[in-house]
Motif scaffolding. Structure first.
Motif, PDB file in Angstrom:
ATOM      1  N   SER A 219     -10.587  -0.219  -5.392  1.00 48.33           N
ATOM      2  CA  SER A 219     -10.464  -1.318  -5.288  1.00 48.33           C
ATOM      3  C   SER A 219     -10.304  -2.283  -6.630  1.00 48.33           C
ATOM      4  O   SER A 219      -9.935  -3.349  -6.775  1.00 48.33           O
ATOM      5  N   LYS A 220     -11.306  -1.618  -7.697  1.00 49.46           N
ATOM      6  CA  LYS A 220     -11.006  -2.187  -8.927  1.00 49.46           C
ATOM      7  C   LYS A 220      -9.716  -2.201  -9.496  1.00 49.46           C
ATOM      8  O   LYS A 220      -9.107  -2.925 -10.026  1.00 49.46           O
ATOM      9  N   VAL A 221      -9.113  -1.015  -9.534  1.00 49.76           N
ATOM     10  CA  VAL A 221      -7.745  -0.833  -9.904  1.00 49.76           C
ATOM     11  C   VAL A 221      -6.896  -1.689  -9.385  1.00 49.76           C
ATOM     12  O   VAL A 221      -5.974  -2.449  -9.892  1.00 49.76           O
TER      13      VAL A 221
ATOM     14  N   SER B 171      -5.783  -7.638  -1.301  1.00 52.07           N
ATOM     15  CA  SER B 171      -6.105  -6.698  -0.195  1.00 52.07           C
ATOM     16  C   SER B 171      -5.702  -7.636   1.225  1.00 52.07           C
ATOM     17  O   SER B 171      -6.150  -8.624   1.531  1.00 52.07           O
ATOM     18  N   GLU B 172      -4.941  -6.955   2.410  1.00 52.73           N
ATOM     19  CA  GLU B 172      -4.721  -7.363   3.383  1.00 52.73           C
ATOM     20  C   GLU B 172      -5.730  -6.668   4.463  1.00 52.73           C
ATOM     21  O   GLU B 172      -5.379  -6.844   5.686  1.00 52.73           O
ATOM     22  N   GLU B 173      -6.609  -6.011   3.907  1.00 49.53           N
ATOM     23  CA  GLU B 173      -7.659  -5.607   4.906  1.00 49.53           C
ATOM     24  C   GLU B 173      -8.484  -6.503   5.617  1.00 49.53           C
ATOM     25  O   GLU B 173      -8.557  -7.690   5.054  1.00 49.53           O
ATOM     26  N   PRO B 174      -8.897  -6.320   6.879  1.00 49.29           N
ATOM     27  CA  PRO B 174      -9.542  -7.161   7.621  1.00 49.29           C
ATOM     28  C   PRO B 174     -10.850  -7.659   6.752  1.00 49.29           C
ATOM     29  O   PRO B 174     -11.185  -7.049   6.028  1.00 49.29           O
ATOM     30  N   PRO B 175     -11.318  -8.938   6.894  1.00 49.24           N
ATOM     31  CA  PRO B 175     -12.306  -9.444   6.056  1.00 49.24           C
ATOM     32  C   PRO B 175     -13.574  -8.694   6.097  1.00 49.24           C
ATOM     33  O   PRO B 175     -14.349  -8.080   4.924  1.00 49.24           O
ATOM     34  N   TYR B 176     -13.962  -7.988   7.210  1.00 46.21           N
ATOM     35  CA  TYR B 176     -15.278  -7.192   7.212  1.00 46.21           C
ATOM     36  C   TYR B 176     -14.995  -5.929   6.487  1.00 46.21           C
ATOM     37  O   TYR B 176     -15.963  -5.366   5.855  1.00 46.21           O
TER      38      TYR B 176
ATOM     39  N   GLN C  24     -13.233  -5.530   3.531  1.00 44.31           N
ATOM     40  CA  GLN C  24     -13.284  -6.202   2.403  1.00 44.31           C
ATOM     41  C   GLN C  24     -14.541  -6.427   1.884  1.00 44.31           C
ATOM     42  O   GLN C  24     -15.324  -6.231   0.589  1.00 44.31           O
ATOM     43  N   LEU C  25     -15.366  -6.862   2.704  1.00 44.65           N
ATOM     44  CA  LEU C  25     -16.827  -7.383   2.417  1.00 44.65           C
ATOM     45  C   LEU C  25     -17.804  -6.013   2.145  1.00 44.65           C
ATOM     46  O   LEU C  25     -18.615  -5.762   1.356  1.00 44.65           O
ATOM     47  N   THR C  26     -17.531  -4.797   2.937  1.00 41.80           N
ATOM     48  CA  THR C  26     -17.973  -3.530   2.788  1.00 41.80           C
ATOM     49  C   THR C  26     -17.728  -3.033   1.570  1.00 41.80           C
ATOM     50  O   THR C  26     -18.321  -2.525   0.944  1.00 41.80           O
ATOM     51  N   MET C  27     -16.473  -3.123   0.927  1.00 38.58           N
ATOM     52  CA  MET C  27     -15.777  -2.572  -0.268  1.00 38.58           C
ATOM     53  C   MET C  27     -16.832  -3.341  -1.280  1.00 38.58           C
ATOM     54  O   MET C  27     -17.371  -2.729  -2.387  1.00 38.58           O
ATOM     55  N   ILE C  28     -16.763  -4.819  -1.129  1.00 37.09           N
ATOM     56  CA  ILE C  28     -17.723  -5.531  -2.243  1.00 37.09           C
ATOM     57  C   ILE C  28     -18.890  -5.041  -2.514  1.00 37.09           C
ATOM     58  O   ILE C  28     -19.743  -4.813  -3.283  1.00 37.09           O
TER      59      ILE C  28
END
Length: 83
Positions: free
Chosen positions: A56-58, A66-71, A73-77
């Motif tokens: 996700s950093k790249v 990102s068009e991923e669902p918010p949950y 994206q939060l998991t990735m963070i």
């Protein structure tokens, strides 16, 4: 006069000559090759082509949103903060 309809939209919509259309395609091809070299992939999901990257950093460094669902994206963070 013979002719055919050009159906591609978006990329060449504002081009007024074949030369400008060719330049746009060449510019896009260079960008796609660079993205490929940096690990981006094309996947088909729900009959759509999407561009993905496992890091996700790249992805963010390139300025993509990102068009991923918010949950997801939060998991990735949260996973990145742990590293």
């Amino acid at each position: 006069m013979t002719y055919f309809t050009w159906k591609e939209e978006g990329l060449t919509q504002d081009c007024e000559t074949l030369d400008s259309m060719a330049a746009r395609f060449e510019e896009s091809a260079r960008l796609m090759r660079k993205m490929s070299a940096e690990g981006f992939k094309v996947e088909k999901r729900n009959k759509r082509q999407i561009i993905t990257h496992i890091d996700s950093k790249v992805f963010n460094d390139w300025g993509f949103v990102s068009e991923e669902p918010p949950y997801q994206q939060l998991t990735m963070i949260l996973e990145e903060e742990i590293k």
